[in-house]
Design a protein around this motif. Structure first.
Motif, PDB file in Angstrom:
ATOM      1  N   PHE A 109       0.835  -1.209   0.000  1.00 64.54           N
ATOM      2  CA  PHE A 109       0.000   0.000   0.000  1.00 64.54           C
ATOM      3  C   PHE A 109       0.865   1.253   0.000  1.00 64.54           C
ATOM      4  N   VAL A 110       1.841   1.303   0.901  1.00 58.34           N
ATOM      5  CA  VAL A 110       2.684   2.500   0.993  1.00 58.34           C
ATOM      6  C   VAL A 110       3.486   2.677  -0.292  1.00 58.34           C
TER       7      VAL A 110
ATOM      8  N   ALA B 218       2.657   1.683  -3.285  1.00 58.57           N
ATOM      9  CA  ALA B 218       1.748   2.143  -4.337  1.00 58.57           C
ATOM     10  C   ALA B 218       1.441   3.626  -4.164  1.00 58.57           C
ATOM     11  N   GLY B 219       1.257   4.053  -2.918  1.00 61.14           N
ATOM     12  CA  GLY B 219       0.969   5.465  -2.669  1.00 61.14           C
ATOM     13  C   GLY B 219       2.123   6.347  -3.101  1.00 61.14           C
ATOM     14  N   ILE B 220       3.346   5.921  -2.764  1.00 62.54           N
ATOM     15  CA  ILE B 220       4.509   6.725  -3.130  1.00 62.54           C
ATOM     16  C   ILE B 220       4.685   6.720  -4.650  1.00 62.54           C
TER      17      ILE B 220
ATOM     18  N   LEU C 296      -1.633   9.169   0.920  1.00 57.98           N
ATOM     19  CA  LEU C 296      -1.323   8.119  -0.044  1.00 57.98           C
ATOM     20  C   LEU C 296      -2.566   7.777  -0.857  1.00 57.98           C
TER      21      LEU C 296
ATOM     22  N   MET D 160      -3.158   8.271  -4.890  1.00 57.48           N
ATOM     23  CA  MET D 160      -3.598   7.186  -5.775  1.00 57.48           C
ATOM     24  C   MET D 160      -4.854   7.591  -6.514  1.00 57.48           C
TER      25      MET D 160
END
Lengths: 156, 268, 264
Positions: free
Chosen positions: A13-14, A16-18, C160, C164
Motif C-alpha cells: 500500500f505505501v 503504491a501510494g509513493i 497516499l 492514488m
C-alpha cells in the motif's frame, strides 16, 4: 491476521501510494523539468508592459524551454516592469539578444521569447537584456489601427 | 498490614447527585468480601474508587496503606498493575484471540520473551479450565466462557487484589457455579484478596467470608454469611429471601395509581 | 411572555455552553492524542495494523472512484473544450482538477465514510463493552494504545490514498480522451505538464490531503470516544462522524484553497 501478511499488505500500500505521488510529480506535473534544470544563472529584462506574464512562466528560445521567470517587480523610478529569469547554465546568449513577451496560440499562456543576436560577448549572471519588446495589448493595437485609418482618410 | 483495602468515611458526588454517603469498609488480606445491593446503589462506583479511577469527594480510600487520592497518575497505574478486575460482561478485546487477550497485560507490562508469555498464558487459561480454546475469538465463546477468559486475563499479572463487577449477571446455572468455584479457588491458591460486587445473594453467600449490604449509597448491614442469613434486619431479610415487598418497595414512587389511570378527575 | 423569552434564552445559553464545553473536551482529547503518540511510533506494528484497516481496506473504493471521476472529467472536459477547438487542453483540465481539488477532497470524503465511520463504530463499541475501561484498569492508557495508532494510521494513509485517487483519475481521463476519443497523446501530456506545477499544484494537493486526514481521523476518534455506550449512541456518533467530517473537509478545503491559490 498474521503480522507478516499484514506487513506485506501495508508495504504494498505505501509503495503504491509513493509510486502514485511520483507519477503525479513526474508524469503529470513539471517536476521533471524543474529538477532537470539544475544549475541556473539569472538575467533581467525591463519591459514597458508585461501583459499577463506570470512567475514560473517558461523562457523559450527557438521554441525550446531554456529557463523560467523567477520574479516580477515594478521599477518605481522608471515605471517599468522588471522581470528576473533563471536560465539554464548550459545556454549562453549574446549581449544583443532581443527579448519579447509572446503568447502561445491565440489565447494561450504568455511566455518570454529570446531571439539571439550576433554579438560575440555573452550575458553573464545578473546582467540585463538591452533590447526588449513588451506584451502586445489588444486594445492599443486596435486603437492604433483605427488612428492610422483615420489619418489615411484625412490625407485623401 | 492486616487490611488491604480501607474505605474511610467516603462520600462521592457525581455532578450534584450524591452516589455514596459516608461509606466505611475494610477488606482484610486473603479474604473474599462481597458487596451486595440492588442495581444502581453505587457498588460499581465504589470499585472505581478503590481502583483510583475516581477520587472521593470526601473521606479517603487506602489501598495497601496508601491513600489513592494522593497518588500521581503514574503511581495509580503502578498500583493497578497489582489489581485485576473482572468486568460485568468480561470486556474482552473483540479484535484479539483468547490467547492474545490473556497475553495482553503481560505483553504491555512485562517485556518477557514470547515463549515465556506463551507458558504463562497457558497456565492462566488452565486455571480457568479453558486451555483448549486459546485460538478462538471471544465472539465464538459462550457468555460464561468469555467471563472465565476475562478472569484469566485479570489474573495474568498475579494481582494482590481481584475485583469482580457483577460476575454472575446473565449466566446459566452451570457457568454460575463454575465462576463461583473459580473465584474462591483463585483467591486461595494465588493468596490474593477478592472483592465481589453482586446482587445474587444465595449463590454468593457460600463462597465469601464477609458481606456488606449497600442501599442508596450507604452501608446498611454487614457481617459474615451466617450473620446475614440469620439477620432480623428487614432490608436484609427482604433481600436475602427475595421478598417482593418490604422496606424496598416494589413500586418506584409515582403519582397515585388511580389518578394515573384517570379513574378519578385530576385535581383542579 | 417574559417567562417564555427567559426560557428560550436559557435553552440557547445551555446549547452554547454545551457546545463550547464539547469543543474544549475535543481539543483536550486531540492534544492528549498528540502528546501520547510516542507509543504509536515506538511500537510501530500497532500503527501498521491500523494503516491496514484504514488504508489498505479503502484501496478498492478509492481506485474505482478515482477511475470513474477521471473518466467523467475526460468526457465532460472534452465535450466543452472541443467547442473552442482546444480539445488537447483536456489533459490540463483533468490533471488540475484532480491534483488541486477532487483528489484530496473526494478521497477524503470517501475516507470519512469508509474508514472514519468504521473507526467511530469500533471505538464506540469498545467503550460500550467496557473494553476501554478494562484497558484503563490494566494500567494501559487507552489513548496511547488504542487512539494514537489509529490516528497516525489514518494520517499516514490519507495522503497516499489521495495521491492514488489523482493518479488513477488522470489515467481514467487518459483512457477516455486519448484511447477512446482519440485526442493527440503528445499534446495531452505536454499541455498537462506545462500547466501543472509541482509545488503549486501537487505539493499543495498533498498538504490538503494531510490536513483532511488529520481532521477526519480526529473527528472519527473523538466521536467514537465520546459516544454514549448504547446502540443509539454509537449509531448516532457514526452518523455525526460522516456529517461533521464531510463539512470539515469542505470548509477546510475552502480555507486552504483561499490561502494556496490566492492570486497566483
Amino acid at each position: 491476521m498474521e503480522r507478516t501478511v499484514l506487513d506485506l499488505w501495508v508495504g504494498v500500500f505505501v509503495a503504491a501510494g509513493i509510486a502514485a505521488l511520483m507519477v503525479l510529480a513526474l508524469k503529470v506535473g513539471n517536476a521533471s523539468t524543474t529538477f532537470n534544470m539544475g544549475e541556473t544563472y539569472r538575467l533581467t529584462a525591463d519591459f514597458d508592459n508585461i501583459g499577463g506574464l506570470k512567475v514560473r512562466a517558461p523562457v523559450k528560445s527557438a521554441g525550446v524551454v531554456v529557463g523560467r521567470v523567477d520574479d516580477i517587480q515594478f521599477d518605481n523610478e522608471r515605471f517599468k516592469a522588471r522581470v528576473v529569469m533563471k536560465i539554464d547554465r548550459r545556454y549562453q546568449f549574446p549581449k544583443d539578444t532581443a527579448v519579447s513577451i509572446l503568447t502561445s496560440g491565440l489565447l494561450g499562456e504568455q511566455y518570454v521569447g529570446l531571439d539571439a543576436g550576433g554579438d560575440s560577448a555573452t550575458l553573464k549572471d545578473g546582467e540585463t537584456f538591452k533590447i526588449t519588446q513588451g506584451a502586445v495589448v489588444l486594445e492599443k493595437l486596435i486603437s492604433q489601427f483605427l488612428y492610422n485609418r483615420a489619418a489615411e482618410g484625412g490625407a485623401k | 498490614m492486616e487490611n488491604l483495602v480501607e474505605v474511610k468515611d467516603v462520600s462521592f458526588t457525581y455532578d450534584v447527585r450524591p452516589v455514596l454517603q459516608r461509606i466505611n469498609m475494610t477488606v482484610p488480606r486473603g479474604k473474599v468480601v462481597t458487596i451486595m445491593g440492588l442495581s444502581g446503589c453505587g457498588k460499581t462506583t465504589l470499585l472505581r474508587l478503590i481502583a483510583g479511577w475516581l477520587k472521593p469527594t470526601a473521606g479517603e480510600v487506602r489501598v495497601a496503606g496508601r491513600a489513592t487520592h494522593e497518588l500521581t497518575h503514574d503511581e495509580i497505574y503502578e498500583m493497578r498493575r497489582k489489581m485485576g478486575m473482572l468486568f460485568q460482561f468480561g470486556a474482552l478485546f473483540t479484535d484479539m484471540s483468547v490467547f492474545d487477550n490473556v497475553a495482553f497485560p503481560l505483553r504491555e507490562h512485562t517485556g518477557l520473551p514470547e515463549s515465556m508469555i506463551r507458558d504463562l498464558v497457558m497456565m492462566k487459561l488452565h486455571a480457568v479450565g479453558l486451555r483448549g480454546v486459546h485460538r478462538r475469538m471471544p465472539a465464538e465463546l459462550s457468555g460464561g466462557m468469555q467471563r472465565r477468559v476475562a478472569l484469566a486475563r485479570a489474573i495474568a499479572l498475579d494481582p494482590l487484589l481481584i475485583m469482580y463487577d457483577e460476575p454472575f449477571t446473565a449466566l446459566d446455572p452451570i457457568s454460575f457455579s463454575a465462576i463461583g468455584h473459580v473465584i474462591r479457588r483463585l483467591n486461595d491458591t494465588l493468596g490474593a484478596t477478592s472483592i465481589v460486587v453482586t446482587h445474587d445473594v444465595q449463590e454468593t453467600l457460600p463462597i465469601v467470608d464477609y458481606v456488606y449490604f449497600m442501599s442508596d449509597g450507604a452501608v446498611v448491614a454487614q457481617g459474615t454469611p451466617d450473620d446475614i442469613r440469620n439477620s432480623r434486619e428487614p432490608f436484609v431479610h427482604q433481600f436475602v429471601w427475595g421478598e417482593i415487598d418490604g422496606p424496598m418497595a416494589f413500586h418506584y414512587p409515582g403519582a397515585p395509581y388511580r389518578e394515573e389511570l384517570r379513574l378519578e378527575p385530576a385535581h383542579g | 411572555m417574559v417567562e417564555r423569552a427567559v426560557r428560550g434564552l436559557r435553552v440557547v445559553g445551555h446549547r452554547v455552553v454545551n457546545s463550547v464545553w464539547r469543543l474544549g473536551y475535543a481539543s483536550r482529547f486531540f492534544s492528549l492524542t498528540l502528546l501520547k503518540s510516542a507509543t504509536s511510533f515506538r511500537r510501530f506494528h500497532l500503527t501498521i495494523k491500523e494503516i491496514y484497516f484504514t488504508g489498505v481496506l479503502s484501496l478498492i473504493i478509492i481506485i474505482v472512484s478515482g477511475l470513474f471521476v477521471g473518466m467523467v472529467l475526460g468526457l465532460q472536459g472534452y465535450e466543452t473544450l472541443q467547442k473552442y477547438g482546444s480539445a488537447e487542453a483536456v489533459g490540463t483540465l483533468v490533471a488540475l482538477s484532480l491534483t488541486r481539488e477532487l483528489g484530496p477532497v473526494v478521497a477524503a470524503l470517501l475516507f470519512a465514510s469508509r474508514a472514519g465511520s468504521a473507526m467511530t463504530a469500533e471505538i464506540g463499541l469498545m467503550k460500550a463493552t467496557e473494553q476501554i475501561a478494562a484497558m484503563e484498569m490494566m494500567a494501559v492508557d487507552p489513548i496511547a494504545r488504542v487512539i494514537g495508532p489509529r490516528f497516525w494510521g489514518g494520517v499516514i494513509s490519507m495522503p497516499l490514498l489521495a495521491a492514488m485517487f489523482s493518479a488513477v483519475g488522470v489515467f481514467g481521463g487518459y483512457l477516455i480522451t486519448v484511447v477512446l476519443i482519440g485526442v493527440d497523446e503528445g499534446a495531452f501530456w505536454s499541455q498537462m505538464q506545462n500547466a501543472v506545477d509541482f509545488r503549486q499544484d501537487i505539493v499543495n494537493g498533498v498538504i490538503k490531503s494531510v490536513v483532511f486526514g488529520v481532521a477526519v481521523t480526529a473527528i472519527a476518534l473523538f466521536e467514537g470516544y465520546d459516544a454514549p455506550p448504547t446502540a443509539e449512541g454509537v449509531s448516532g456518533a457514526t452518523t455525526r462522524t460522516v456529517v461533521t467530517s464531510s463539512l470539515a473537509i469542505l470548509g477546510l478545503d475552502f480555507v486552504l484553497t483561499a490561502f494556496m491559490f490566492r492570486g497566483a
